[in-house]
Enzyme design. Structure first.
Site, PDB file in Angstrom:
ATOM      1  N   GLY A   1       0.807  -1.207   0.000  1.00  0.00           N
ATOM      2  CA  GLY A   1       0.000   0.000   0.000  1.00  0.00           C
ATOM      3  C   GLY A   1       0.847   1.267   0.000  1.00  0.00           C
ATOM      4  O   GLY A   1       0.588   2.194  -0.782  1.00  0.00           O
TER       5      GLY A   1
ATOM      6  N   GLU B   1      10.097   3.791   6.580  1.00  0.00           N
ATOM      7  CA  GLU B   1      10.107   2.329   6.481  1.00  0.00           C
ATOM      8  C   GLU B   1      11.464   1.827   7.003  1.00  0.00           C
ATOM      9  O   GLU B   1      12.504   2.248   6.510  1.00  0.00           O
ATOM     10  CB  GLU B   1       9.909   1.906   5.015  1.00  0.00           C
ATOM     11  CG  GLU B   1      10.235   0.457   4.682  1.00  0.00           C
ATOM     12  CD  GLU B   1       9.367  -0.559   5.412  1.00  0.00           C
ATOM     13  OE1 GLU B   1       8.137  -0.508   5.276  1.00  0.00           O
ATOM     14  OE2 GLU B   1       9.955  -1.403   6.135  1.00  0.00           O
TER      15      GLU B   1
ATOM     16  N   GLN C   1       4.258 -10.721  -0.785  1.00  0.00           N
ATOM     17  CA  GLN C   1       3.832 -11.811   0.105  1.00  0.00           C
ATOM     18  C   GLN C   1       2.882 -12.825  -0.552  1.00  0.00           C
ATOM     19  O   GLN C   1       2.910 -14.001  -0.198  1.00  0.00           O
ATOM     20  CB  GLN C   1       3.171 -11.225   1.355  1.00  0.00           C
ATOM     21  CG  GLN C   1       4.075 -10.308   2.162  1.00  0.00           C
ATOM     22  CD  GLN C   1       3.303  -9.498   3.206  1.00  0.00           C
ATOM     23  OE1 GLN C   1       2.371  -9.957   3.822  1.00  0.00           O
ATOM     24  NE2 GLN C   1       3.729  -8.260   3.415  1.00  0.00           N
TER      25      GLN C   1
ATOM     26  N   VAL D   1       8.027   4.149  12.924  1.00  0.00           N
ATOM     27  CA  VAL D   1       7.199   5.122  13.641  1.00  0.00           C
ATOM     28  C   VAL D   1       6.808   4.533  14.987  1.00  0.00           C
ATOM     29  O   VAL D   1       6.384   3.377  15.068  1.00  0.00           O
ATOM     30  CB  VAL D   1       5.932   5.425  12.807  1.00  0.00           C
ATOM     31  CG1 VAL D   1       4.943   6.280  13.587  1.00  0.00           C
ATOM     32  CG2 VAL D   1       6.322   6.091  11.502  1.00  0.00           C
TER      33      VAL D   1
ATOM     34  N   CYS E   1      -5.203 -12.051   3.803  1.00  0.00           N
ATOM     35  CA  CYS E   1      -5.519 -13.136   2.886  1.00  0.00           C
ATOM     36  C   CYS E   1      -6.170 -14.310   3.624  1.00  0.00           C
ATOM     37  O   CYS E   1      -5.542 -15.338   3.882  1.00  0.00           O
ATOM     38  CB  CYS E   1      -4.299 -13.615   2.125  1.00  0.00           C
ATOM     39  SG  CYS E   1      -4.842 -14.628   0.738  1.00  0.00           S
TER      40      CYS E   1
ATOM     41  N   THR F   1      -6.038  -7.763   1.535  1.00  0.00           N
ATOM     42  CA  THR F   1      -5.209  -8.357   0.483  1.00  0.00           C
ATOM     43  C   THR F   1      -4.466  -7.260  -0.277  1.00  0.00           C
ATOM     44  O   THR F   1      -4.860  -6.092  -0.235  1.00  0.00           O
ATOM     45  CB  THR F   1      -6.091  -9.119  -0.538  1.00  0.00           C
ATOM     46  OG1 THR F   1      -7.075  -8.205  -1.046  1.00  0.00           O
ATOM     47  CG2 THR F   1      -6.777 -10.322   0.068  1.00  0.00           C
ATOM     48  N   ALA F   2      -3.418  -7.667  -1.002  1.00  0.00           N
ATOM     49  CA  ALA F   2      -2.698  -6.709  -1.854  1.00  0.00           C
ATOM     50  C   ALA F   2      -3.623  -6.242  -2.973  1.00  0.00           C
ATOM     51  O   ALA F   2      -3.513  -5.108  -3.451  1.00  0.00           O
ATOM     52  CB  ALA F   2      -1.454  -7.373  -2.432  1.00  0.00           C
ATOM     53  N   ALA F   3      -4.539  -7.123  -3.388  1.00  0.00           N
ATOM     54  CA  ALA F   3      -5.499  -6.750  -4.434  1.00  0.00           C
ATOM     55  C   ALA F   3      -6.391  -5.616  -3.940  1.00  0.00           C
ATOM     56  O   ALA F   3      -6.729  -4.697  -4.701  1.00  0.00           O
ATOM     57  CB  ALA F   3      -6.344  -7.965  -4.805  1.00  0.00           C
TER      58      ALA F   3
ATOM     59  N   CYS G   1      -8.933 -13.104  -3.617  1.00  0.00           N
ATOM     60  CA  CYS G   1      -8.258 -14.196  -2.946  1.00  0.00           C
ATOM     61  C   CYS G   1      -8.170 -15.368  -3.937  1.00  0.00           C
ATOM     62  O   CYS G   1      -9.142 -16.115  -4.088  1.00  0.00           O
ATOM     63  CB  CYS G   1      -9.093 -14.576  -1.715  1.00  0.00           C
ATOM     64  SG  CYS G   1      -8.229 -15.667  -0.621  1.00  0.00           S
TER      65      CYS G   1
HETATM   66  P1  FAD Z   1       2.564  -4.804   3.999  1.00  0.00           P
HETATM   67  O1  FAD Z   1       2.724  -5.110   2.562  1.00  0.00           O
HETATM   68  O2  FAD Z   1       2.691  -5.920   4.973  1.00  0.00           O
HETATM   69  O3  FAD Z   1       3.617  -3.655   4.342  1.00  0.00           O
HETATM   70  C1  FAD Z   1       3.660  -2.966   5.570  1.00  0.00           C
HETATM   71  C2  FAD Z   1       4.993  -2.221   5.632  1.00  0.00           C
HETATM   72  O4  FAD Z   1       4.957  -1.320   6.728  1.00  0.00           O
HETATM   73  C3  FAD Z   1       6.168  -3.162   5.865  1.00  0.00           C
HETATM   74  O5  FAD Z   1       7.187  -2.914   4.915  1.00  0.00           O
HETATM   75  C4  FAD Z   1       6.616  -2.831   7.286  1.00  0.00           C
HETATM   76  O6  FAD Z   1       8.015  -2.977   7.472  1.00  0.00           O
HETATM   77  C5  FAD Z   1       6.192  -1.380   7.425  1.00  0.00           C
HETATM   78  N1  FAD Z   1       5.958  -0.994   8.830  1.00  0.00           N
HETATM   79  C6  FAD Z   1       5.358  -1.732   9.799  1.00  0.00           C
HETATM   80  N2  FAD Z   1       5.353  -1.054  10.961  1.00  0.00           N
HETATM   81  C7  FAD Z   1       5.957   0.142  10.697  1.00  0.00           C
HETATM   82  C8  FAD Z   1       6.266   1.293  11.507  1.00  0.00           C
HETATM   83  N3  FAD Z   1       5.966   1.323  12.809  1.00  0.00           N
HETATM   84  N4  FAD Z   1       6.913   2.318  10.928  1.00  0.00           N
HETATM   85  C9  FAD Z   1       7.221   2.299   9.590  1.00  0.00           C
HETATM   86  N5  FAD Z   1       6.959   1.242   8.798  1.00  0.00           N
HETATM   87  C10 FAD Z   1       6.337   0.188   9.343  1.00  0.00           C
HETATM   88  N6  FAD Z   1      -2.916 -10.659  -1.085  1.00  0.00           N
HETATM   89  C11 FAD Z   1      -3.493 -10.806  -2.309  1.00  0.00           C
HETATM   90  O7  FAD Z   1      -3.956  -9.839  -2.899  1.00  0.00           O
HETATM   91  N7  FAD Z   1      -3.570 -12.028  -2.902  1.00  0.00           N
HETATM   92  C12 FAD Z   1      -3.037 -13.136  -2.335  1.00  0.00           C
HETATM   93  O8  FAD Z   1      -3.090 -14.217  -2.909  1.00  0.00           O
HETATM   94  C13 FAD Z   1      -2.392 -13.020  -1.065  1.00  0.00           C
HETATM   95  N8  FAD Z   1      -1.843 -14.084  -0.468  1.00  0.00           N
HETATM   96  C14 FAD Z   1      -1.140 -13.926   0.689  1.00  0.00           C
HETATM   97  C15 FAD Z   1      -0.501 -15.023   1.221  1.00  0.00           C
HETATM   98  C16 FAD Z   1       0.271 -14.896   2.365  1.00  0.00           C
HETATM   99  C17 FAD Z   1       0.958 -16.105   2.929  1.00  0.00           C
HETATM  100  C18 FAD Z   1       0.412 -13.615   2.977  1.00  0.00           C
HETATM  101  C19 FAD Z   1       1.283 -13.452   4.205  1.00  0.00           C
HETATM  102  C20 FAD Z   1      -0.245 -12.514   2.453  1.00  0.00           C
HETATM  103  C21 FAD Z   1      -1.033 -12.649   1.314  1.00  0.00           C
HETATM  104  N9  FAD Z   1      -1.724 -11.576   0.757  1.00  0.00           N
HETATM  105  C22 FAD Z   1      -2.359 -11.714  -0.459  1.00  0.00           C
HETATM  106  C23 FAD Z   1      -1.900 -10.331   1.543  1.00  0.00           C
HETATM  107  C24 FAD Z   1      -1.021  -9.159   1.102  1.00  0.00           C
HETATM  108  O9  FAD Z   1       0.325  -9.519   1.051  1.00  0.00           O
HETATM  109  C25 FAD Z   1      -1.221  -8.004   2.079  1.00  0.00           C
HETATM  110  O10 FAD Z   1      -2.597  -7.757   2.198  1.00  0.00           O
HETATM  111  C26 FAD Z   1      -0.536  -6.732   1.582  1.00  0.00           C
HETATM  112  O11 FAD Z   1       0.850  -6.926   1.555  1.00  0.00           O
HETATM  113  C27 FAD Z   1      -0.902  -5.558   2.486  1.00  0.00           C
HETATM  114  O12 FAD Z   1      -0.179  -4.424   2.155  1.00  0.00           O
HETATM  115  P2  FAD Z   1       0.201  -3.354   3.284  1.00  0.00           P
HETATM  116  O13 FAD Z   1       0.969  -2.265   2.587  1.00  0.00           O
HETATM  117  O14 FAD Z   1      -0.982  -2.993   4.072  1.00  0.00           O
HETATM  118  O15 FAD Z   1       1.162  -4.154   4.285  1.00  0.00           O
END
Ligand code: FAD
Length: 531
Positions: free
Chosen positions: A140, A161, A169, A204, A287, A433-435, A467
Site C-alpha cells: 500500500g 520504512e 507476500q 514510527v 488473505c 489483500t494486496a489486491a 483471494c
Molecule cells: P505490507 O505489505 O505488509 O507492508 C507494511 C509495511 O509497513 C512493511 O514494509 C513494514 O516494514 C512497514 N511498517 C510496519 N510497521 C511500521 C512502523 N511502525 N513504521 C514504519 N513502517 C512500518 N494478497 C493478495 O492480494 N492475494 C493473495 O493471494 C495473497 N496471499 C497472501 C498469502 C500470504 C501467505 C500472505 C502473508 C499474504 C497474502 N496476501 C495476499 C496479503 C497481502 O500480502 C497483504 O494484504 C498486503 O501486503 C498488504 O499491504 P500493506 O501495505 O498494508 O502491508
C-alpha cells in the site's frame, strides 16, 4: 553441489546462501570465498545440518576461514550484531554467510547496515513539514506514494520504512508448495522506492495528530501536512504458547513468513505418512484464504506423489465457516472431499509443543465453557493471530478493535481529515489483500489530492479484495468480491470454477503487475468509482 544460482550476491564483499553441506566446500573454494559464516545454532536441525566442527576443519584445509554465530530466527540480538560486525570488518573477503534458507544471513547484513545508517540519519532534522508522509513501504505505502507522484510531481513526500527488503507476500503460498522461488518475492527496498520520495529509514513509534507530527524510533520528530498510514498488520506469533521457540523446526511451519514458507516446502516434500494439521486463527487476518491454500496445495502434491492415502489431513479453523463468502464454499468443499480433509470449526490453536509434536486447541461450547483438545502431528502449518501495530492500536486513531478508523468509502480518517489509510491496517470490512490495496491506492491518491485542493472527494472504494484460492497445483478459484460478499469478477467467467487461466494469473501475471505497474503508480485493473 552448490552453484552460482544458489548464491545471493549482496555486494562485492558479501554473499548469502542456504544450508551448505560438506560436498559444497570445493565449489565454495572455486567461487573464491575466503570466509564462511554460519548463522545457525548448532544442531538447530539435526537431520539436515552437518557437524560444524567438521565443516570448519575441511574449510581450514582449503584455506578458508569459518565462524559460527548462533542466531535464533526472528530474534537477532545486539551480541549477534556486534560479533558479526567484528568478523565482517576483520576477515578476508569475499565472505559467504549462510543459515537454513539464507534469510538470517541477509537480515544480519541489514542489521549492521542499519546501525551505520542510523548514525548518519541522526544528523538530519526537519524544520519544514513534508506535504505528505507515508508510514510503511509495503504494497500500500509504495504504491500510493508512486500514484501521488504520477498525479502531482512537485509533492514533497517522505516514506518511513525500517526494512532493507520489500516482499511480494502473495507468492509465499506458492513458495510453500515448491511452485515459486522465494528469492523472486524479495527486492531491495531502495529498488522499489519511487523516484522523488525521501526514504526515511526508521520506524514510527507514535503519531500526534493534534500537532501533525510523528515520532520515530530514533527520537526524531517528523512533521507532515497530510499523512497516509500504511504499516500493514502485526503477526502475533507470541499469542500461541510455545510457537516462537519451535517455528521453523520440529515440523512446525508457516507460509506467513519469507523464511518459513521455504520450510513448508521442505516438510511437504519429505512427509511420507502421518498427520498434517493446518490452522486458521480468529479473523481478521490478511488473505483469509491463505491458511487453506497451503492445505490444498500440500494435499495436491501428496496426491500426485500417491502419498495422500497415507497422510491424514486436518483443518482446524477458529471460525465457524470454511470461507467468508458463501458462493465459494461449494467448490472448496469439492476439494475438501477429494483430498479427504477432516474439518474442525471453532477449533483455535493455543499452544504448540514442538519437541513432542503435540498441538493444543481450544473449542468454545454453547454453555460458554472451553474444551482443550490435544492433537499429535507430523507437520503443523500455523497461521498466527493478527493485530494492528501498537502505534495505531494504542492511539486515538484507532477503533475499539485497534484498527485505523477510516471512512470505508473515502478511506479518510473519521476524526482527522488530513489522515488517510491504505492496506491491512484500516478497519474497512474488506478482505485484507494486496489486491484490495491496489484499488485503495487510487481512492486515497485521488481523495487526498482533492482534499488538499479543497475539492470534493468523489472517488469511492467498493470493498474490492481478491483471494486466488489455489485448490490444486495448476488450478485456482479466483475469488474477487467487495463489501457484503458481492461478487466482483474482473473477467466474464464463472468465478467459482477452478481454472488453469487463474493459476497463470496468480503465478505469472499478478507478480508482474505488482512489481511493474502497481508499485510504479500505473493503475491498470484498479479503476475506481467516481460520482
Ligand atoms: P505490507 O505489505 O505488509 O507492508 C507494511 C509495511 O509497513 C512493511 O514494509 C513494514 O516494514 C512497514 N511498517 C510496519 N510497521 C511500521 C512502523 N511502525 N513504521 C514504519 N513502517 C512500518 N494478497 C493478495 O492480494 N492475494 C493473495 O493471494 C495473497 N496471499 C497472501 C498469502 C500470504 C501467505 C500472505 C502473508 C499474504 C497474502 N496476501 C495476499 C496479503 C497481502 O500480502 C497483504 O494484504 C498486503 O501486503 C498488504 O499491504 P500493506 O501495505 O498494508 O502491508
Amino acid at each position: 553441489m552448490l552453484d552460482d544460482t544458489q548464491i545471493n550476491q549482496i555486494n562485492d564483499q558479501y554473499a548469502t546462501t542456504g544450508q551448505i553441506q560438506e560436498t559444497d566446500l570445493p565449489a565454495i573454494q572455486d567461487m573464491g570465498f575466503k570466509t564462511v559464516i554460519c548463522f545457525r545454532p548448532e544442531e538447530e536441525d539435526a537431520d539436515t545440518q552437518p557437524n560444524q566442527l567438521k565443516i570448519k576443519e575441511k574449510l581450514k584445509s582449503l584455506g578458508i576461514e569459518y565462524f559460527a554465530i548462533p542466531v535464533i530466527p526472528g530474534n537477532i540480538t545486539p551480541d549477534n550484531i556486534h560479533q558479526f560486525k567484528d568478523i565482517y570488518n576483520q576477515s578476508p573477503k569475499p565472505i559467504l554467510g549462510h543459515c537454513r534458507s539464507g534469510n538470517r544471513a541477509i537480515k544480519m547484513f541489514e542489521a549492521i547496515q542499519n546501525q551505520s545508517q542510523t548514525h548518519q540519519a541522526d544528523a538530519c532534522n526537519w524544520t519544514e513539514a513534508y506535504d505528505v508522509v507515508v508510514i510503511g513501504g509495503g504494497a500500500g505505502g509504495i504504491g500510493v506514494a508512486a500514484s501521488l507522484l504520477k498525479r502531482r510531481k512537485a509533492l514533497r513526500i517522505a516514506l518511513v520504512e525500517p526494512n532493507e527488503y520489500h516482499y511480494y507476500q502473495p507468492s509465499w503460498t506458492l513458495v510453500g508448495a515448491g511452485a515459486y522461488q522465494a528469492k523472486k518475492s524479495q527486492r531491495l527496498m531502495s529498488k522499489v522506492m519511487p523516484k522523488g520520495v525521501d526514504w526515511i529509514r526508521a520506524s514510527v513509534t507514535k503519531v500526534d495528530p493534534e500537532k501533525n507530527q510523528i515520532l520515530l524510533n530514533d527520537q526524531r520528530v517528523l512533521p507532515y501536512v497530510q499523512l497516509i498510514v500504511a504499516p500493514g498488520l502485526v503477526l502475533d506469533w507470541e499469542a500461541i504458547q510455545g510457537l516462537k521457540e519451535t517455528l521453523g523446526k520440529n515440523g512446525v511451519t508457516s507460509n506467513y513468513d519469507f523464511e518459513h514458507a521455504q520450510y513448508t516446502w521442505e516438510l511437504v516434500k519429505n512427509l511420507k505418512t502421518g498427520k498434517a494439521i493446518f490452522t486458521q486463527p480468529p479473523m481478521p487476518i490478511k488473505c483469509a484464504g491463505a491458511p487453506q491454500k497451503a492445505m490444498y496445495l500440500s494435499s495436491s502434491y501428496w496426491e500426485k506423489q500417491k502419498k495422500l492415502g497415507l497422510i491424514d489431513v486436518e483443518f482446524n479453523n477458529a471460525g465457524p465457516v470454511l470461507f467468508g463468502v458463501a458462493d465459494f464454499v461449494p467448490p472448496l468443499m469439492e476439494y475438501v472431499n477429494r483430498y479427504d480433509i477432516r474439518l474442525n470449526f471453532n477449533s483455535n490453536l493455543v499452544e504448540v509443543d514442538g519437541k513432542n509434536k503435540v498441538a493444543y486447541f481450544e473449542s468454545k461450547k454453547e454453555d460458554g465453557s472451553v474444551d482443550r483438545i490435544k492433537k499429535d502431528f507430523d507437520m503443523l502449518h500455523v497461521v498466527p493471530p493478527q493485530k494492528a501495530p501498537a502505534f495505531v492500536k494504542d492511539s486515538n486513531l484507532s477503533d475499539d478493535a485497534g484498527w485505523l478508523d477510516v471512512n470505508q468509502v473515502t478511506l479518510q480518517h473519521k476524526k482527522y481529515p488530513n489522515i488517510f489509510g491504505v492496506g491491512d491496517v484500516i478497519n474497512s470490512p474488506n478482505a485484507k489483500t494486496a489486491a484490495a490495496a491496489r484499488k485503495q491506492i487510487v481512492v486515497v491518491a485521488n481523495n487526498l489530492i482533492a482534499s488538499k485542493e479543497l475539492r470534493e472527494m468523489t472517488t469511492k472504494y467498493d470493498g474490492y479484495g481478491a483471494c486466488p484460492l489455489t485448490v490444486e497445483l495448476g488450478k485456482v478459484v479466483l475469488a474477487e468480491f467487495g463489501f457484503g460478499g458481492r461478487l466482483l469478477p474482473t473477467f466474464p467467467l464463472n468465478p467459482t470454477v477452478a481454472r488453469r487461466f487463474s493459476w497463470f494469473l496468480k503465478a505469472v501475471v499478478m507478480p508482474w503487475l505488482y512489481w511493474n505497474l502497481m508499485l510504479k503508480g500505473i493503475e491498470w485493473l484498479a479503476k475506481p468509482k467516481q460520482d
